[in-house]
Write an enzyme that holds these catalytic residues in place. Structure first.
Site, PDB file in Angstrom:
ATOM      1  N   LYS A  52       0.843  -1.208   0.000  1.00 56.31           N
ATOM      2  CA  LYS A  52       0.000   0.000   0.000  1.00 56.31           C
ATOM      3  C   LYS A  52       0.878   1.258   0.000  1.00 56.31           C
ATOM      4  O   LYS A  52       0.596   2.223  -0.719  1.00 56.31           O
ATOM      5  CB  LYS A  52      -0.958  -0.025   1.192  1.00 56.31           C
ATOM      6  CG  LYS A  52      -2.097  -1.002   0.973  1.00 56.31           C
ATOM      7  CD  LYS A  52      -2.882  -1.389   2.220  1.00 56.31           C
ATOM      8  CE  LYS A  52      -3.816  -2.551   1.853  1.00 56.31           C
ATOM      9  NZ  LYS A  52      -4.520  -3.122   3.004  1.00 56.31           N
ATOM     10  N   GLN A  96      -5.209  -1.883   9.130  1.00 59.68           N
ATOM     11  CA  GLN A  96      -5.000  -3.211   8.555  1.00 59.68           C
ATOM     12  C   GLN A  96      -5.592  -4.287   9.476  1.00 59.68           C
ATOM     13  O   GLN A  96      -5.268  -4.346  10.657  1.00 59.68           O
ATOM     14  CB  GLN A  96      -3.488  -3.438   8.353  1.00 59.68           C
ATOM     15  CG  GLN A  96      -3.143  -4.701   7.623  1.00 59.68           C
ATOM     16  CD  GLN A  96      -3.613  -4.701   6.166  1.00 59.68           C
ATOM     17  OE1 GLN A  96      -3.466  -3.721   5.448  1.00 59.68           O
ATOM     18  NE2 GLN A  96      -4.209  -5.802   5.743  1.00 59.68           N
ATOM     19  N   ASP A 119     -11.568   2.101   3.070  1.00 64.81           N
ATOM     20  CA  ASP A 119     -11.861   0.671   2.924  1.00 64.81           C
ATOM     21  C   ASP A 119     -13.368   0.456   2.722  1.00 64.81           C
ATOM     22  O   ASP A 119     -13.797  -0.634   2.349  1.00 64.81           O
ATOM     23  CB  ASP A 119     -11.449  -0.082   4.202  1.00 64.81           C
ATOM     24  CG  ASP A 119     -10.185  -0.898   4.012  1.00 64.81           C
ATOM     25  OD1 ASP A 119      -9.847  -1.183   2.848  1.00 64.81           O
ATOM     26  OD2 ASP A 119      -9.551  -1.257   5.025  1.00 64.81           O
TER      27      ASP A 119
END
Ligand code: NDP
Length: 286
Positions: A52, A96, A119
């Site tokens: 990322k 995460q 997300d």
């Protein structure tokens, strides 16, 4: 033999498109920024986070990484999220998952400002996806939609079968296909006669988490097969939920693992971060 849908190529196209837009935003004084939080030392998570950061650099975005020790408390994590919610250089926040077991990921996701939730896991964004009025799409299902498009296939009127009903893949996947006017069936572990259903699919999406679970005899000849799975086979080699060898003989188009859905997830994260920056700076960009 099936057409191979090349996720590396399509993701590079998405990232190039995002990089162009980032460059244009920078000229107007806006730099999209992503903050990635990682707690503990899960090795798969470390790889995802590194990728990322790399994608941020490739697209010209600003990024910050917060690597917190495994014993971080819920309060410490929530304080960091709160701080990032208020930080103007940060357009998107990603925590995460999975988190260590003493931390509650739902509470953390709910603490992220929905406008920075790149997300698209926050209940506000999940609800918006259901309604069809959304700013962000969850990265993996959005990546799958790009891959289907790249294969020149329009889901409208097609029988689409999604195997898996998780909140992060299966359910939003089904919803995105529905928004594109597909007729959608969702299967799960209690589905009876799974292969009878998968054999009806013009587009089959496998998000099961079981190595090589979907075999060629479960696929309609000519179907588009999208493999979301990321598993290890008996030799420890990365493989999908689809048995590629038998499936490619029946499918019309298929994604490989690796090199299919995986790279798309990160590309769509970059797109969401760009979108977040545009929304947060709408006045400046008028
Ligand atoms: P989950 O474990 O949360 O969900 C798996 C789903 O598969 C569940 O709905 C489950 O049904 C269903 N399932 C399990 N066994 C069967 C069965 N025998 N028949 C039919 N359905 C079954 O997994 P995720 O959705 O999070 O992930 C799925 C896969 O995708 C994993 O391999 C994961 O690693 C991968 N993944 C890949 C990403 C990428 O970027 N490429 C991103 C996210 C995930 P039930 O609900 O009844 O238990």
């Amino acid at each position: 033999m099936a057409q191979i849908i090349d996720g590396k190529k399509v993701s590079a196209q998405v990232k190039a498109r995002v990089a162009d837009e980032v460059a244009a935003l920078k000229e107007k004084g806006v730099t999209p920024g992503l903050a990635v939080i990682i707690v503990g030392d899960d090795s798969a998570s470390q790889v995802y986070v590194r990728n990322k950061e790399k994608a941020c650099a490739e697209t010209g975005m600003y990024s910050e990484k917060y690597a917190l020790p495994a014993e971080t408390t819920q309060e410490e994590l929530l304080n960091l999220v709160k701080e990032l919610n208020g930080k103007k250089e940060i357009s998107g926040i990603l925590c995460q998952l999975p988190l260590p077991s003493h931390l509650n990921s739902d509470i953390v996701i709910n603490a992220i400002d929905p406008i920075k939730d790149v997300d698209a896991f926050h209940p506000v964004n999940v609800g918006k996806i259901m309604i069809g009025d959304y700013a962000f799409l969850p990265c993996t299902p959005a990546g799958v939609m790009e891959l289907i498009k790249s294969a020149g296939v329009d889901p409208e009127g097609k029988n689409c079968v999604v195997v898996g009903r998780s909140n992060i893949v299966g359910k939003p996947m089904a919803m995105l296909l529905l928004h594109k006017n597909a007729t959608v069936t969702i299967c799960h572990s209690k589905t009876v006669n799974l292969s009878e259903i998968t054999k009806q699919a013009d587009i089959l999406v496998a998000a099961v988490g079981r190595a090589k679970f979907i075999t060629g005899d479960m696929i309609k000849p000519g179907a588009v097969v999208i493999d979301v799975g990321m598993n290890r086979d008996e030799n420890g080699k990365l493989c999908g939920d689809v048995d590629f060898e038998s499936a490619e003989k029946t499918a019309g188009a298929i994604t490989p693992v690796p090199g299919g859905v995986g790279p798309m997830t990160i590309a769509m994260l970059m797109e969401n971060t760009l979108t977040a920056a545009k929304i947060q700076n709408a006045n400046k960009l008028k």
